[in-house]
Scaffold this motif. Structure first.
Motif, PDB file in Angstrom:
ATOM      1  N   ALA A  52       0.855  -1.183   0.000  1.00 55.06           N
ATOM      2  CA  ALA A  52       0.000   0.000   0.000  1.00 55.06           C
ATOM      3  C   ALA A  52       0.891   1.234   0.000  1.00 55.06           C
ATOM      4  N   GLU A  53       0.312   2.360  -0.321  1.00 54.68           N
ATOM      5  CA  GLU A  53       1.079   3.601  -0.302  1.00 54.68           C
ATOM      6  C   GLU A  53       0.216   4.739   0.210  1.00 54.68           C
ATOM      7  N   LEU A  54       0.779   5.495   1.133  1.00 59.69           N
ATOM      8  CA  LEU A  54       0.140   6.719   1.596  1.00 59.69           C
ATOM      9  C   LEU A  54       0.882   7.889   0.967  1.00 59.69           C
ATOM     10  N   ASP A  55       0.172   8.676   0.180  1.00 60.92           N
ATOM     11  CA  ASP A  55       0.722   9.903  -0.391  1.00 60.92           C
ATOM     12  C   ASP A  55       0.133  11.065   0.408  1.00 60.92           C
ATOM     13  N   TYR A  56       0.978  11.982   0.838  1.00 61.60           N
ATOM     14  CA  TYR A  56       0.486  13.049   1.714  1.00 61.60           C
ATOM     15  C   TYR A  56       1.228  14.361   1.438  1.00 61.60           C
ATOM     16  N   PRO A  57       0.555  15.485   1.653  1.00 59.92           N
ATOM     17  CA  PRO A  57       1.187  16.792   1.457  1.00 59.92           C
ATOM     18  C   PRO A  57       2.102  17.104   2.638  1.00 59.92           C
ATOM     19  N   THR A  58       3.377  17.259   2.382  1.00 58.88           N
ATOM     20  CA  THR A  58       4.314  17.534   3.472  1.00 58.88           C
ATOM     21  C   THR A  58       4.123  18.924   4.045  1.00 58.88           C
ATOM     22  N   TRP A  59       3.486  19.796   3.294  1.00 61.79           N
ATOM     23  CA  TRP A  59       3.301  21.183   3.711  1.00 61.79           C
ATOM     24  C   TRP A  59       2.049  21.381   4.563  1.00 61.79           C
ATOM     25  N   ARG A  60       1.327  20.291   4.857  1.00 64.07           N
ATOM     26  CA  ARG A  60       0.097  20.395   5.633  1.00 64.07           C
ATOM     27  C   ARG A  60       0.064  19.302   6.683  1.00 64.07           C
ATOM     28  N   LYS A  61      -0.055  19.683   7.950  1.00 66.45           N
ATOM     29  CA  LYS A  61      -0.117  18.704   9.026  1.00 66.45           C
ATOM     30  C   LYS A  61      -1.544  18.170   9.167  1.00 66.45           C
ATOM     31  N   ASN A  62      -1.628  16.912   9.565  1.00 59.30           N
ATOM     32  CA  ASN A  62      -2.926  16.287   9.831  1.00 59.30           C
ATOM     33  C   ASN A  62      -3.897  16.484   8.668  1.00 59.30           C
ATOM     34  N   ALA A  63      -3.482  16.070   7.483  1.00 60.71           N
ATOM     35  CA  ALA A  63      -4.308  16.233   6.293  1.00 60.71           C
ATOM     36  C   ALA A  63      -5.492  15.277   6.310  1.00 60.71           C
ATOM     37  N   PRO A  64      -6.628  15.694   5.772  1.00 59.50           N
ATOM     38  CA  PRO A  64      -7.714  14.733   5.561  1.00 59.50           C
ATOM     39  C   PRO A  64      -7.221  13.640   4.616  1.00 59.50           C
ATOM     40  N   VAL A  65      -7.726  12.423   4.775  1.00 63.38           N
ATOM     41  CA  VAL A  65      -7.236  11.312   3.964  1.00 63.38           C
ATOM     42  C   VAL A  65      -8.385  10.643   3.211  1.00 63.38           C
ATOM     43  N   VAL A  66      -8.099  10.242   1.981  1.00 61.38           N
ATOM     44  CA  VAL A  66      -9.061   9.540   1.137  1.00 61.38           C
ATOM     45  C   VAL A  66      -8.526   8.133   0.876  1.00 61.38           C
ATOM     46  N   VAL A  67      -9.312   7.122   1.221  1.00 68.18           N
ATOM     47  CA  VAL A  67      -8.941   5.726   0.985  1.00 68.18           C
ATOM     48  C   VAL A  67      -9.585   5.279  -0.327  1.00 68.18           C
ATOM     49  N   LEU A  68      -8.759   4.919  -1.303  1.00 65.62           N
ATOM     50  CA  LEU A  68      -9.252   4.521  -2.619  1.00 65.62           C
ATOM     51  C   LEU A  68      -9.467   3.004  -2.655  1.00 65.62           C
ATOM     52  N   ILE A  69     -10.687   2.587  -2.983  1.00 65.54           N
ATOM     53  CA  ILE A  69     -11.043   1.172  -3.024  1.00 65.54           C
ATOM     54  C   ILE A  69     -11.265   0.774  -4.479  1.00 65.54           C
ATOM     55  N   PRO A  70     -10.482  -0.188  -4.984  1.00 60.64           N
ATOM     56  CA  PRO A  70     -10.438  -0.465  -6.425  1.00 60.64           C
ATOM     57  C   PRO A  70     -11.640  -1.217  -6.963  1.00 60.64           C
ATOM     58  N   GLY A  71     -11.698  -1.243  -8.310  1.00 62.11           N
ATOM     59  CA  GLY A  71     -12.768  -1.920  -9.011  1.00 62.11           C
ATOM     60  C   GLY A  71     -12.466  -3.393  -9.231  1.00 62.11           C
ATOM     61  N   SER A  72     -13.224  -4.007 -10.140  1.00 59.77           N
ATOM     62  CA  SER A  72     -13.105  -5.445 -10.373  1.00 59.77           C
ATOM     63  C   SER A  72     -11.840  -5.785 -11.139  1.00 59.77           C
ATOM     64  N   SER A  73     -11.539  -7.065 -11.160  1.00 55.70           N
ATOM     65  CA  SER A  73     -10.338  -7.634 -11.772  1.00 55.70           C
ATOM     66  C   SER A  73      -9.137  -7.386 -10.861  1.00 55.70           C
TER      67      SER A  73
END
Length: 378
Positions: A52-73
């Motif tokens: 897995a990978e968490l991508d985050y803005p280093t210029w913003r503390k405690n950023a809101p996070v979006v968890v992406l859930i993939p499609g089929s296949s």
């Protein structure tokens, strides 16, 4: 195509976006430097360790996070979609991660169970061991990892479910009312058997008609259709009729050819046979989509969700009908926005027709609309 609440919400989004933009510019007027951090994670899915990978803005503390859930296949964390020739068609989760982190949001994405990369998959285990309930459990593991990550604000967590992942996201959100919001892209709003029937009858059959001779198709016509300009969904019907087509053998399945003439009439033979063919699929290789095994579709779960909801739907989606998003628009609670984009497909990429929907790269407008909705609710 959206209700009054949606129009008011989008108007509010524009104001919020302006306020956010102004707040990130220093008093000197110079744009603040914005960099993105990338944290690689290994998640325990039981018999498989998923990257897995968490991508985050280093210029913003405690950023809101979006968890992406993939499609089929078997999808990897980028949502890399290969074409029949192996070339990549799109990678919309990577695009979303880049788009959202640039706007101040963190993004968590992950390889599905038994997937190591776009080209490295344990297909035997994926198609024999993995279930939608298993995918839901995996998504719960990812959600917990995101909530506990020190780079994000655990009190501002969103889910984003695409296609098959919309049913996983809906079920996960129902068990986590503390979530800030949930977004669906191309949501599944009907039973899987009825959805497969829609795909074959409304996308696959119209594509085949372009190559039919005297109302029917044989191996020559199927070979031409395989090389034609239809998208992946449009061409799935070819393998339904000629199971060995992936080897270059386009002979009609003898079970569909009782008179043994090597052809099948579209109206008199193919269309009546489709329901039975789907029934065999969902009791065989696609058993995870059978009634009783599949997760509830989004239309069943979404009315029970009390958090804000966003629906992004391509008007020319070949995987799910746009009418499903329109139905959600009528049935969801007050705090929701439904956007239906004419001329966009299942990946929210440009396509002139459903037949031509082929997982094209996501366009900029849905990405901007998502970011603005997230901003309004975070």
């Amino acid at each position: 195509m959206r209700n009054r609440n949606a129009i008011r919400a989008l108007a509010g989004l524009a104001v919020a976006a302006l306020a956010f933009t102004c707040s990130t510019i220093p008093a000197s007027g110079a744009a603040a430097p914005k960099t993105v951090g990338h944290q690689s994670l290994n998640l325990d899915f039981g018999d498989f360790t998923a990257k897995a990978e968490l991508d985050y803005p280093t210029w913003r503390k405690n950023a809101p996070v979006v968890v992406l859930i993939p499609g089929s296949s078997p999808e990897d964390l980028n949502a890399d979609i290969p074409g029949p020739d192996g070339k990549q068609l799109s990678h919309i989760f990577l695009d979303l991660a880049n788009s959202l982190t640039a706007r101040g949001f963190a993004v968590m994405r992950y390889n599905k169970h038994y997937v190591t990369s776009m080209t490295q998959v344990d297909y035997q285990s994926y198609y024999t061991k993995l279930t939608l309930q298993g995918m839901l459990k995996d998504a719960g593991t990812v959600l917990t990892a995101a909530q506990n990550n020190p780079h994000v604000d655990r009190h501002r967590v969103f889910l984003y479910g695409w296609s098959e992942g919309s049913t996983v996201a809906a079920a996960l959100a129902a068990a986590h009312p503390e979530l800030t919001g949930i977004a669906f892209q191309g949501p599944v709003t009907q039973s899987w058997p009825s959805l497969f029937q829609w795909q074959y009858e409304m996308v696959g059959v119209p594509y085949l008609r372009q190559f039919a001779v005297n109302g029917g198709v044989g191996s020559d016509e199927l070979k031409k259709a395989s090389a034609g300009s239809g998208g992946l969904v449009a061409k799935e019907i070819i393998q339904l009729l000629a199971p060995q087509s992936y080897t270059g053998d386009f002979s009609i399945d003898p079970a569909l050819d009782p008179n043994h003439d090597g052809r099948i009439d579209i109206d008199n033979e193919l269309l009546p046979a489709i329901p039975g063919l789907i029934a065999k699929l969902v009791t065989g290789p696609l058993h995870i989509y059978a009634p009783g095994e599949a997760l509830p579709d989004v239309s069943q779960v979404a009315p029970k969700l009390r958090m804000p909801i966003l629906v992004l739907q391509g008007g020319n989606d070949a995987n799910v009908p746009a009418s499903g998003a329109a139905t959600l628009n009528r049935n969801l609670h007050r705090d929701h926005v439904v956007r239906i984009y004419p001329g966009l497909g299942h990946t929210l990429g440009r396509t002139a027709t459903q037949i031509g929907d082929n997982f094209q790269p996501m366009t900029a407008q849905p990405q901007a609309d998502l970011a603005l909705w997230l901003l309004l609710h975070s």
